[in-house]
Structures are given as C-alpha cells and as structure tokens.
Scaffold this motif. Structure first.
Motif, PDB file in Angstrom:
ATOM      1  N   LEU A   1      -9.770  33.699 -39.153  1.00  0.00           N
ATOM      2  CA  LEU A   1      -8.683  34.077 -38.236  1.00  0.00           C
ATOM      3  C   LEU A   1      -9.226  34.853 -37.035  1.00  0.00           C
ATOM      4  O   LEU A   1      -8.786  34.650 -35.902  1.00  0.00           O
ATOM      5  N   LEU A   2     -10.205  35.735 -37.287  1.00  0.00           N
ATOM      6  CA  LEU A   2     -10.821  36.494 -36.185  1.00  0.00           C
ATOM      7  C   LEU A   2     -11.495  35.525 -35.210  1.00  0.00           C
ATOM      8  O   LEU A   2     -11.309  35.619 -33.987  1.00  0.00           O
TER       9      LEU A   2
ATOM     10  N   ASP B   1     -10.873  32.354 -34.758  1.00  0.00           N
ATOM     11  CA  ASP B   1      -9.871  31.534 -34.066  1.00  0.00           C
ATOM     12  C   ASP B   1      -9.221  32.336 -32.929  1.00  0.00           C
ATOM     13  O   ASP B   1      -9.041  31.820 -31.827  1.00  0.00           O
ATOM     14  N   PHE B   2      -8.908  33.612 -33.220  1.00  0.00           N
ATOM     15  CA  PHE B   2      -8.296  34.459 -32.192  1.00  0.00           C
ATOM     16  C   PHE B   2      -9.257  34.660 -31.013  1.00  0.00           C
ATOM     17  O   PHE B   2      -8.867  34.519 -29.847  1.00  0.00           O
ATOM     18  N   ILE B   3     -10.526  34.966 -31.323  1.00  0.00           N
ATOM     19  CA  ILE B   3     -11.513  35.184 -30.243  1.00  0.00           C
ATOM     20  C   ILE B   3     -11.673  33.906 -29.410  1.00  0.00           C
ATOM     21  O   ILE B   3     -11.745  33.951 -28.188  1.00  0.00           O
ATOM     22  N   SER B   4     -11.680  32.749 -30.101  1.00  0.00           N
ATOM     23  CA  SER B   4     -11.825  31.481 -29.356  1.00  0.00           C
ATOM     24  C   SER B   4     -10.661  31.324 -28.380  1.00  0.00           C
ATOM     25  O   SER B   4     -10.841  30.905 -27.241  1.00  0.00           O
ATOM     26  N   GLY B   5      -9.449  31.691 -28.820  1.00  0.00           N
ATOM     27  CA  GLY B   5      -8.265  31.574 -27.965  1.00  0.00           C
ATOM     28  C   GLY B   5      -8.296  32.566 -26.820  1.00  0.00           C
ATOM     29  O   GLY B   5      -7.988  32.220 -25.672  1.00  0.00           O
ATOM     30  N   PHE B   6      -8.695  33.788 -27.125  1.00  0.00           N
ATOM     31  CA  PHE B   6      -8.692  34.842 -26.104  1.00  0.00           C
ATOM     32  C   PHE B   6      -9.715  34.530 -24.998  1.00  0.00           C
ATOM     33  O   PHE B   6      -9.398  34.590 -23.807  1.00  0.00           O
ATOM     34  N   VAL B   7     -10.939  34.173 -25.404  1.00  0.00           N
ATOM     35  CA  VAL B   7     -11.992  33.878 -24.420  1.00  0.00           C
ATOM     36  C   VAL B   7     -11.626  32.631 -23.610  1.00  0.00           C
ATOM     37  O   VAL B   7     -11.775  32.601 -22.390  1.00  0.00           O
ATOM     38  N   HIS B   8     -11.095  31.614 -24.308  1.00  0.00           N
ATOM     39  CA  HIS B   8     -10.687  30.356 -23.654  1.00  0.00           C
ATOM     40  C   HIS B   8      -9.597  30.653 -22.619  1.00  0.00           C
ATOM     41  O   HIS B   8      -9.678  30.207 -21.464  1.00  0.00           O
TER      42      HIS B   8
ATOM     43  N   TYR C   1      -0.085  23.062 -19.499  1.00  0.00           N
ATOM     44  CA  TYR C   1      -1.480  23.563 -19.593  1.00  0.00           C
ATOM     45  C   TYR C   1      -1.576  25.042 -19.979  1.00  0.00           C
ATOM     46  O   TYR C   1      -2.478  25.741 -19.541  1.00  0.00           O
ATOM     47  N   ASN C   2      -0.646  25.524 -20.769  1.00  0.00           N
ATOM     48  CA  ASN C   2      -0.696  26.943 -21.134  1.00  0.00           C
ATOM     49  C   ASN C   2      -0.486  27.137 -22.629  1.00  0.00           C
ATOM     50  O   ASN C   2      -0.010  28.169 -23.059  1.00  0.00           O
ATOM     51  N   ARG C   3      -0.855  26.108 -23.427  1.00  0.00           N
ATOM     52  CA  ARG C   3      -0.646  26.204 -24.871  1.00  0.00           C
ATOM     53  C   ARG C   3      -1.945  25.964 -25.640  1.00  0.00           C
ATOM     54  O   ARG C   3      -2.886  25.401 -25.118  1.00  0.00           O
ATOM     55  N   ASN C   4      -1.928  26.396 -26.910  1.00  0.00           N
ATOM     56  CA  ASN C   4      -2.983  26.092 -27.881  1.00  0.00           C
ATOM     57  C   ASN C   4      -4.403  26.407 -27.390  1.00  0.00           C
ATOM     58  O   ASN C   4      -5.281  25.539 -27.407  1.00  0.00           O
ATOM     59  N   TYR C   5      -4.599  27.634 -26.988  1.00  0.00           N
ATOM     60  CA  TYR C   5      -5.930  28.061 -26.536  1.00  0.00           C
ATOM     61  C   TYR C   5      -6.926  28.184 -27.703  1.00  0.00           C
ATOM     62  O   TYR C   5      -8.128  28.088 -27.497  1.00  0.00           O
ATOM     63  N   CYS C   6      -6.421  28.479 -28.911  1.00  0.00           N
ATOM     64  CA  CYS C   6      -7.334  28.683 -30.053  1.00  0.00           C
ATOM     65  C   CYS C   6      -7.907  27.332 -30.475  1.00  0.00           C
ATOM     66  O   CYS C   6      -7.149  26.388 -30.748  1.00  0.00           O
ATOM     67  N   ILE C   7      -9.245  27.240 -30.509  1.00  0.00           N
ATOM     68  CA  ILE C   7      -9.872  25.933 -30.716  1.00  0.00           C
ATOM     69  C   ILE C   7     -10.866  25.920 -31.877  1.00  0.00           C
ATOM     70  O   ILE C   7     -11.683  25.009 -31.976  1.00  0.00           O
ATOM     71  N   THR C   8     -10.814  26.928 -32.761  1.00  0.00           N
ATOM     72  CA  THR C   8     -11.692  26.879 -33.935  1.00  0.00           C
ATOM     73  C   THR C   8     -10.960  26.118 -35.048  1.00  0.00           C
ATOM     74  O   THR C   8     -11.400  25.060 -35.486  1.00  0.00           O
TER      75      THR C   8
ATOM     76  N   LEU D   1       0.605  33.397 -32.040  1.00  0.00           N
ATOM     77  CA  LEU D   1       0.411  33.969 -30.690  1.00  0.00           C
ATOM     78  C   LEU D   1       1.500  33.475 -29.739  1.00  0.00           C
ATOM     79  O   LEU D   1       1.967  34.216 -28.883  1.00  0.00           O
ATOM     80  N   ARG D   2       1.921  32.228 -29.929  1.00  0.00           N
ATOM     81  CA  ARG D   2       2.987  31.685 -29.086  1.00  0.00           C
ATOM     82  C   ARG D   2       4.317  32.366 -29.435  1.00  0.00           C
ATOM     83  O   ARG D   2       5.118  32.678 -28.549  1.00  0.00           O
ATOM     84  N   ALA D   3       4.526  32.584 -30.736  1.00  0.00           N
ATOM     85  CA  ALA D   3       5.789  33.195 -31.185  1.00  0.00           C
ATOM     86  C   ALA D   3       5.974  34.589 -30.578  1.00  0.00           C
ATOM     87  O   ALA D   3       7.091  34.975 -30.245  1.00  0.00           O
ATOM     88  N   ILE D   4       4.881  35.346 -30.436  1.00  0.00           N
ATOM     89  CA  ILE D   4       5.016  36.701 -29.862  1.00  0.00           C
ATOM     90  C   ILE D   4       4.756  36.687 -28.344  1.00  0.00           C
ATOM     91  O   ILE D   4       4.679  37.731 -27.720  1.00  0.00           O
ATOM     92  N   ARG D   5       4.629  35.508 -27.754  1.00  0.00           N
ATOM     93  CA  ARG D   5       4.376  35.335 -26.309  1.00  0.00           C
ATOM     94  C   ARG D   5       3.183  36.187 -25.855  1.00  0.00           C
ATOM     95  O   ARG D   5       3.215  36.873 -24.826  1.00  0.00           O
ATOM     96  N   PHE D   6       2.121  36.136 -26.666  1.00  0.00           N
ATOM     97  CA  PHE D   6       0.937  36.985 -26.447  1.00  0.00           C
ATOM     98  C   PHE D   6       0.312  36.759 -25.070  1.00  0.00           C
ATOM     99  O   PHE D   6       0.165  37.693 -24.275  1.00  0.00           O
TER     100      PHE D   6
END
Ligand SMILES: [Zn+2]
Ligand SMILES: [Zn+2]
Length: 268
Positions: free
Chosen positions: A63-64, A66-73, A198-205, A213-218
């Motif tokens: 999970l960590l 996956d989150f980092i992959s999304g944040f950096v992406h 073009y603003n969805r599914n940033y997590c790519i692991t 992340l989408r549910a909380i509009r992160f």
C-alpha cells in the motif's frame, strides 16, 4: 488525447534519454541492491523477528509503494515542465513522453524501464538501516517497519515494469493472471488514466489506493490548495492551457470566476 489538448513532440522527448542518465541509473541500481541486501541481512539477524507479521508487513509495504507511485506520478504529471531545474530532464520528461506515446515504454530495456525506480528504493533501505542502527535496542515494531520497507522496496523497484506490462499487447500468461487477479496493476484500470479528463488512477503499482484517494478527493484538494497559493494551473505543460482549464474547472480547482479569468488571460 482530445482535440483541445496541446502536447510536446514525442521524438524530442525520447531523445532526452542520454548516456549520462543511463550511467546514473546503472550506478543507482548497484547502490540500491547493496543497501537493500544490507537491510535484509540486518532484519534476519534481529532477535524480535517473527514470520507471523509478514503478511501484514507485505500489505503495508504494498500500500505504501502504491501510494508513493501515485503521489510521485501526480506530482510530475501535474506540475513543472522540461525546464524545471533538476527534475525537468531527470523525471518530468519521461512522464510527458509517456502521455504522448504510451507504447514507447514497451520498447524500453530493463535499465531504461526500471533504473530510476530501483535507484529511488535506496531511500527505503537507508531509512530501514537507520531504524535498526543499534542492535541492542531493536524492538518488534522496528523490525515490522523494516519488513514493510523491504516489501515497499520490492514493489516500488518494479512499479515501472508493472506499468510497462499494463501497456503490453500480449503479456506472458503469468503476468496476465496477476493482472486479472489485481495483484498487480490491471490494464483496463490503468487505461482510465490515459483517458479524458486525465486526472484519475495515478497509482500504478497495484492500483489499490486509487479508489480510496479518489473517494477523499486527495489530489483534487492538493491541486486546489496549490493553485490557490501559487496561481499555477495544474497540468498546463502536459495537455495545454485550454484542456487544463477545462479539467481544473471540472475538478473544482478554480471555483472563483476572477481566478479563472486571471489564469485564462495571463497564461496565453
Ligand atoms: Zn500519467
Ligand atoms: Zn501508462
């Protein structure tokens, strides 16, 4: 992409992968393998080690990662340009390139695909080595943190490989099985990232963090805050001002009419 989008030239972006960049990636891979091997050796020697915690450590690590992959992406997709100091040529170029030529990643060799990510896992293993620095005072929670970091290392190291498989027309049967069971990023889940707006599914692991992340509009909240403070329009360099303004309006990033007008005028 849609008619209103304006993007960089794919061949120009591809040419940005230089011999120096490749040398940096090879050195990074060597350092990362050495430091993660050292961390694993320290964990194995630690007295409070217990295999029963391994499944939970794996879940936390994945999970960590996956989150980092999304944040950096998200960070490099949304902000900056090729002219951004240090990160422009080092990182943002590859993200822009992937958006204009999704299939190019499938032609990259092992080093070009994974060098950057493997190098970055050194941050996890050095953090783990700092947690375990004094052997006498090591606790079970210290070892748990480090086991999670080893799992995060493994999944972050191969995030670009997993992303590459998601773009391959015919991945191997084992990879296809892992994709179908959602153990790794599924192609159809990732396809939403490459479709308007073009603003969805940033997590790519593994993609498991995309829903929460989408549910909380992160990312939407971060974009709104950053734009309110800096006045910079998200993803303008990636898709052009017109499309970026449309996405920002849809996201609620620009809810003040004055703000919208100011960005539309000053960024032409
Ligand atoms: Zn992207
Ligand atoms: Zn992709």
């Amino acid at each position: 992409m849609g008619e209103s989008t304006k993007q960089h030239d794919a061949s120009e972006l591809a040419a940005g992968y230089t011999a120096q960049h490749r040398t940096y990636e090879i050195c990074g891979i060597i350092v990362a393998i050495a430091s993660s091997s050292w961390l694993i050796a320290r964990i194995v020697q630690s007295p409070p080690l217990s295999g029963w915690w391994m499944p939970l450590a794996a879940l936390v690590g994945i999970l960590l990662s996956d989150f980092i992959s999304g944040f950096v992406h998200w960070l490099f997709d949304t902000w900056g340009s090729l002219d951004t100091p240090v990160f422009g040529r080092l990182a943002i170029r590859t993200f822009r390139h992937h958006h204009v030529d999704q299939k190019a990643i499938t032609t990259h060799d092992f080093i070009e695909t994974n060098g950057h990510n493997i190098s970055l896992t050194t941050i996890y293993s050095v953090s783990g080595l700092l947690v375990l620095r004094s052997a006498e005072t090591v606790t079970l929670s210290d070892v748990f943190i480090c086991m999670s970091l080893v799992w995060a290392t493994l999944f972050t190291a191969f995030t670009s490989q997993i992303h590459k498989w998601a773009h391959q027309d015919q991945p191997s049967r084992l990879v296809a099985l892992l994709q179908r069971t959602r153990i790794i990023l599924a192609p159809e889940h990732h396809a939403a990232h490459h479709s308007a707006p073009y603003n969805r599914n940033y997590c790519i692991t593994v993609g498991w963090m995309n829903g929460p992340l989408r549910a909380i509009r992160f990312f939407e909240t971060l974009e709104r805050t950053i734009t309110a403070i800096t006045g910079v329009l998200p993803r303008e360099d990636d898709i052009g001002k017109r499309a970026a303004l449309a996405v920002a309006t849809e996201n609620g990033t620009l809810d003040q009419p004055d703000e919208k007008k100011a960005l539309a005028v000053t960024r032409d």
